[in-house]
Enzyme design. Structure first.
Site, PDB file in Angstrom:
ATOM      1  NE  ARG A 289      -7.853  -8.072   0.764  1.00 28.51           N
ATOM      2  CZ  ARG A 289      -7.152  -7.080  -0.075  1.00 28.51           C
ATOM      3  NH1 ARG A 289      -6.022  -6.465   0.108  1.00 28.51           N
ATOM      4  NH2 ARG A 289      -7.550  -6.955  -1.628  1.00 28.51           N
TER       5      ARG A 289
ATOM      6  CE  LYS B  18      -4.177  -1.461   1.768  1.00 29.28           C
ATOM      7  NZ  LYS B  18      -5.474  -2.339   2.723  1.00 29.28           N
TER       8      LYS B  18
HETATM    9  C1  8Y4 Z   1      -1.063  -1.829  -3.744  1.00 26.14           C
HETATM   10  C2  8Y4 Z   1      -1.858  -2.849  -4.338  1.00 26.14           C
HETATM   11  C3  8Y4 Z   1      -1.441  -0.457  -3.644  1.00 26.14           C
HETATM   12  C4  8Y4 Z   1      -3.113  -3.220  -2.776  1.00 26.14           C
HETATM   13  C5  8Y4 Z   1      -2.913  -0.572  -3.463  1.00 26.14           C
HETATM   14  C6  8Y4 Z   1      -3.421  -1.706  -2.935  1.00 26.14           C
HETATM   15  C7  8Y4 Z   1      -8.515  -3.997   2.211  1.00 26.14           C
HETATM   16  C8  8Y4 Z   1      -8.957  -4.725   1.757  1.00 26.14           C
HETATM   17  C9  8Y4 Z   1      -7.990  -4.077  -0.079  1.00 26.14           C
HETATM   18  C10 8Y4 Z   1      -7.749  -3.794   3.434  1.00 26.14           C
HETATM   19  C11 8Y4 Z   1      -9.980  -5.207   3.925  1.00 26.14           C
HETATM   20  C12 8Y4 Z   1      -5.391  -2.562  -1.823  1.00 26.14           C
HETATM   21  C13 8Y4 Z   1     -10.375  -5.128  -0.212  1.00 26.14           C
HETATM   22  C14 8Y4 Z   1      -6.589  -2.055  -1.719  1.00 26.14           C
HETATM   23  N1  8Y4 Z   1      -7.440  -3.589   1.063  1.00 26.14           N
HETATM   24  N2  8Y4 Z   1      -9.963  -5.997   2.447  1.00 26.14           N
HETATM   25  N3  8Y4 Z   1      -9.560  -5.028   0.401  1.00 26.14           N
HETATM   26  N4  8Y4 Z   1      -8.631  -4.305   4.336  1.00 26.14           N
HETATM   27  N5  8Y4 Z   1     -10.323  -6.494   4.864  1.00 26.14           N
HETATM   28  N6  8Y4 Z   1      -4.540  -1.681  -2.283  1.00 26.14           N
HETATM   29  O1  8Y4 Z   1      -6.785  -3.712   3.931  1.00 26.14           O
HETATM   30  O2  8Y4 Z   1      -5.432  -3.706  -1.291  1.00 26.14           O
HETATM   31  S1  8Y4 Z   1      -7.938  -3.552  -1.591  1.00 26.14           S
END
Ligand code: 8Y4
Length: 283
Positions: free
Chosen positions: A262, A228
Site C-alpha cells: 500500500r 511512515k
Molecule cells: C505519512 C503518510 C505518514 C501516511 C504516515 C502515514 C495502513 C492502512 C493506513 C496500513 C492497511 C498512514 C489505512 C496510516 N496505514 N491500511 N491505513 N495497512 N491495511 N500513515 O499499514 O498511511 S493509514
C-alpha cells in the site's frame, strides 16, 4: 525465494486480484482539507483524477479513505465519512477498471460502498467496531485485517511487546478465527501486520525483519509502510523526503513475500515490484 501457501487469486466483488505476482495498492486520500472552497464536486473529481493516474501507473487497487487515522485527528461521523467516500467510490466504479478498497471501520460505510462497487474492505480496526463484522459478512467482499492495539488516538502511548512478531501473529490468527466463525470465509481474508500502529521504531524494524513468519497464517499479506514515521526516524527524513526509504521497504516486503504493498508513490513502486518479479521469473 520465499514460498507462500497463499492462493494466487482473490475474488473482489466483480473483479479478481491476481496474487501470483505482487500488486500495488495506491493510497487515495479523501479528506476535504484542501478542497473546502472548490465546490461540491471538486473533491470527487480530484480523487477520480488521482485514481486514474494511479491506475495508469500500474496500481491494481486504490484504497479510498475518508477518516484520518493520525493520532489526534478529529473523529468523523458515519454520515460525514459516507458523504466523503460514497461519491468517490461511485465515480471510480463507473469510470475506471480498478479494484476499489475502502479504508473504513464504519458499518454503514461498509454496507454502502459494497453496494456502490467496492471490491475490498480495509479496516485498520479489524472489524472490531460494533456492527462492522456483521456488515462485512453481509457484503461477501474480502477484508484486510490489520494488527493494532488501542485506537489511533492512544495507540502510540508507550506500546510494549515481549516479542512483537509472535504477538502480531497471535492477534491476526485469533481475529481471523473470529471472522471465520462469524461467516467470513478464510479465502476472503488478507492479513496486515499494521506497521506504525501501536509500535515503536524498534518494534516496526523487528516486525519487518521477521515478516516471513506471518506467511504461516496461510493468507496473503498486505504491507503499508509508505512515507511512515519509521522511515522518518530511521533516516532522519521529513515526510516529503521518504521516497527512497519507502521504495527500499517496498522492495524488501515483496522479497519477503508480501503480496500487496500500500503506497503513495505508485509509478516508482510499480517499477520496483516489476523488476523483482522479472528476476524471480528467471531460471
Ligand atoms: C505519512 C503518510 C505518514 C501516511 C504516515 C502515514 C495502513 C492502512 C493506513 C496500513 C492497511 C498512514 C489505512 C496510516 N496505514 N491500511 N491505513 N495497512 N491495511 N500513515 O499499514 O498511511 S493509514
Amino acid at each position: 525465494m520465499i514460498e507462500t501457501l497463499s492462493p494466487t487469486r482473490l475474488s473482489c466483488g466483480s473483479r479478481v486480484l491476481d496474487l501470483s505476482r505482487p500488486q500495488v495498492m495506491g493510497i487515495l486520500n479523501v479528506t476535504p482539507d484542501s478542497f473546502s472552497d472548490g465546490g461540491r464536486y471538486a473533491l470527487r473529481d480530484a480523487a477520480l483524477r488521482h485514481a486514474e493516474s494511479m491506475l495508469a501507473a500500474g496500481a491494481a487497487l486504490v484504497d479510498v479513505g475518508g477518516e484520518s487515522t493520525r493520532p489526534g485527528a478529529r473523529t468523523v461521523s458515519p454520515t460525514e465519512e459516507l458523504e466523503r467516500v460514497a461519491p468517490v467510490v461511485e465515480a471510480i466504479a463507473r469510470e475506471l477498471d480498478v479494484i476499489i478498497s475502502v479504508d473504513t471501520s464504519t458499518p454503514a460505510v461498509i454496507r454502502e460502498v459494497a453496494r456502490l462497487g467496492a471490491g475490498l474492505i480495509n479496516d485498520v480496526r479489524s472489524l472490531r467496531r460494533d456492527g462492522a463484522l456483521d456488515a462485512a459478512v453481509d457484503t461477501g467482499l474480502p477484508v484486510c485485517l490489520m494488527h493494532m492495539r488501542g485506537e489511533p488516538g492512544d495507540m502510540q502511548d508507550d506500546p510494549h511487546y515481549e516479542n512483537v512478531t509472535d504477538e502480531v501473529c497471535i492477534f491476526l490468527e485469533r481475529r481471523m478465527a473470529e471472522c471465520v466463525a462469524a461467516g467470513i470465509a478464510a479465502q476472503r481474508i488478507v492479513l496486515d501486520p499494521g506497521f506504525g500502529f501501536a509500535k515503536t521504531l524498534e518494534h516496526n524494524l523487528s516486525l519487518f525483519r521477521h515478516l516471513e513468519q506471518l506467511h504461516r497464517l496461510g493468507r496473503p499479506l498486505l504491507v503499508g509502510v509508505s512515507r511512515k514515521s519509521m522511515i522518518g526516524k530511521a533516516l532522519g527524513r521529513e515526510v516529503g523526503e521518504r521516497l527512497y526509504g519507502s521504495l527500499a521497504l517496498a522492495a524488501l516486503a515483496v522479497t519477503k513475500g508480501a503480496q500487496i504493498v500500500r503506497v503513495h508513490d505508485v509509478a516508482e513502486t510499480v517499477d520496483v515490484v516489476r523488476m523483482i518479479a522479472a528476476v524471480n521469473a528467471a531460471e
